[in-house]
Scaffold this active site. Sequence first.
Site, mmCIF file in Angstrom:
data_model
loop_
_atom_site.group_PDB
_atom_site.id
_atom_site.type_symbol
_atom_site.label_atom_id
_atom_site.label_comp_id
_atom_site.label_asym_id
_atom_site.label_seq_id
_atom_site.Cartn_x
_atom_site.Cartn_y
_atom_site.Cartn_z
ATOM 1 N N THR A 127 -9.879 -7.961 0.369
ATOM 2 C CA THR A 127 -9.940 -7.318 -0.952
ATOM 3 C C THR A 127 -11.045 -7.971 -1.766
ATOM 4 O O THR A 127 -11.019 -9.176 -2.012
ATOM 5 C CB THR A 127 -8.593 -7.485 -1.674
ATOM 6 O OG1 THR A 127 -7.586 -6.921 -0.841
ATOM 7 C CG2 THR A 127 -8.602 -6.781 -3.021
ATOM 8 N N LEU A 165 -1.707 -2.881 3.812
ATOM 9 C CA LEU A 165 -0.411 -3.306 4.360
ATOM 10 C C LEU A 165 0.352 -4.185 3.371
ATOM 11 O O LEU A 165 -0.236 -4.897 2.553
ATOM 12 C CB LEU A 165 -0.591 -4.048 5.682
ATOM 13 C CG LEU A 165 -1.373 -5.370 5.722
ATOM 14 C CD1 LEU A 165 -0.535 -6.550 5.288
ATOM 15 C CD2 LEU A 165 -1.887 -5.603 7.130
ATOM 16 N N PHE A 220 8.406 1.615 -6.293
ATOM 17 C CA PHE A 220 7.794 0.650 -7.217
ATOM 18 C C PHE A 220 8.266 0.823 -8.653
ATOM 19 O O PHE A 220 7.539 0.546 -9.597
ATOM 20 C CB PHE A 220 6.255 0.657 -7.087
ATOM 21 C CG PHE A 220 5.831 -0.115 -5.861
ATOM 22 C CD1 PHE A 220 6.038 0.420 -4.600
ATOM 23 C CD2 PHE A 220 5.317 -1.385 -5.963
ATOM 24 C CE1 PHE A 220 5.724 -0.308 -3.463
ATOM 25 C CE2 PHE A 220 5.001 -2.119 -4.827
ATOM 26 C CZ PHE A 220 5.202 -1.576 -3.578
ATOM 27 N N CYS A 255 -1.190 -10.706 -3.618
ATOM 28 C CA CYS A 255 -2.079 -9.583 -3.951
ATOM 29 C C CYS A 255 -2.006 -9.156 -5.407
ATOM 30 O O CYS A 255 -3.011 -9.216 -6.115
ATOM 31 C CB CYS A 255 -1.777 -8.406 -3.041
ATOM 32 S SG CYS A 255 -2.222 -8.772 -1.340
ATOM 33 N N LYS A 309 9.155 -11.862 -1.882
ATOM 34 C CA LYS A 309 9.835 -10.599 -1.595
ATOM 35 C C LYS A 309 10.612 -10.799 -0.295
ATOM 36 O O LYS A 309 10.373 -11.795 0.407
ATOM 37 C CB LYS A 309 8.837 -9.436 -1.481
ATOM 38 C CG LYS A 309 7.829 -9.628 -0.352
ATOM 39 C CD LYS A 309 6.853 -8.500 -0.279
ATOM 40 C CE LYS A 309 7.372 -7.391 0.598
ATOM 41 N NZ LYS A 309 6.363 -6.375 0.884
#
Length: 438
Positions: free
Chosen positions: A123, A154, A250, A261, A321
């Site tokens: 990124t 991903l 979300f 991220c 997470k």
Amino acid sequence: MDLCIIGSGYVGLVSGACFAEVGHHVVCVDNDQRKVDMLQAGQIPIYEPGLEELVHRNVAARRLRFTNSIEDGVDHSQIVFIAVPTPPQVDGSVDLTYIERVAREIAGVLKPGQYRVVVDKSTVPVKTGEKVADTIKRYNKGAEFDVVSNPEFLREGCAVPDLMSPDRIVIGSASDRATDLMKRVYEPFQAPILVTDVNSAELIKHAANSFLSLKISYINAVAAICEASGADVEMVADGIGMDKRIGRNFLNAGLGYGGSCFPKDVKAFIAISKQLGTPFKLLEEVERINGSMLTRFIEKVREKLWVLKDKNIAVWGMTFKPDTDDVRNSVAIDLINHLAGAGAHVTAYDPKGAEKAVEWKLIDPAKVKICATPLEACKDAECLILATEWKEFANQDFDAVKAAMHTPLIFDGRNLFSPETMRDFGFTYYAVGRAGAK
Ligand code: UDX
């Protein structure tokens, strides 16, 4: 096809394994000899469901191998993917030194007449592709190559299925030759392919992650209004999410987003928009709301326990997470450290993340007791906090949990449990943005 991936982190390793799985020959390059040794010995440095089998199967089939030599990788591949880290700097902008170094190294080993597609998968801020191309040209005047942007979407914890069945493949390219080769790489995945210019592809990644972060902060701000008004954020999220234009994904309220991220990409998008003279102030509010969720939550705990000092507090969850062992930028870790810093006796459990939390010195085992089971963490606890929504936490023997605890009090930071069920078990139950969670 013959592919090379430089950087064997989450993105590089999973991409390499999935490319091999669909039949390509892949060489993964990493400059960390310890990591290469581990991978060559069949050990996987990260936990990602399904990855170990995939790596073993493809190594055995001789479609996947590991090396520390960029020259070896570039020599044997038509396409060279760059998947090295792009960490944040203090001002929020992206540190591109690893990308620049890899570009120079590729330039150093490209031989005359050896056309290569150099693909940026990390990124990066918009316009990085232009800089990579300039760098390769500067260090190898005769190099024959094209630079393509191919961002990866991903998610950790479901990286293998995300990569095997993506919603879309984005190929940012200015060259038909490179685009054709890239399409051949992705043909076996049978996913929609969007071809754009390089700058747009780079922007898509930052814009997508910032939008998802915005969705999370939006529902978290709504959760605060729910708490103040007695409404239930889960019902509100269901109600707005049923509108196909919005969607339910979300919109899970909780302690806010973390990980490698979202926090980084929102900051980077703010920084690049400022640099370009078009400041994206909305994203500053997204960040502010996200940071406020943990503060509000801790305040709720403090209010009920009166003082935190010397209180026994059990925390379930350390990873950012579920279904990952990644504890970097985890709100759960921040929560644990805050409570321990306030003098509470924290007993914590996580199915996969505890080892790395200690190894990476994110948690000090002298201050926080790491437990082997969820039940052990609850012994004599004056409250239990759920910080990461691992599925196994929903299936505990709550009679035993209640019997182990000093006080049957639960703070659910991820709205995993049903308030009715918890109250039936005899717990006083607080969640985020749900009735009774004021
Ligand atoms: C994210 C993007 O989803 C992925 O496309 C990109 O390639 C990398 O960044 P990842 O960070 O692995 O993936 O996890 P994700 O599932 O997106 O969750 C990010 C964070 O948001 C987690 O801390 C999660 O707990 C939080 N989150 C997610 C919420 O708080 N609420 C939600 O509704 C969804």
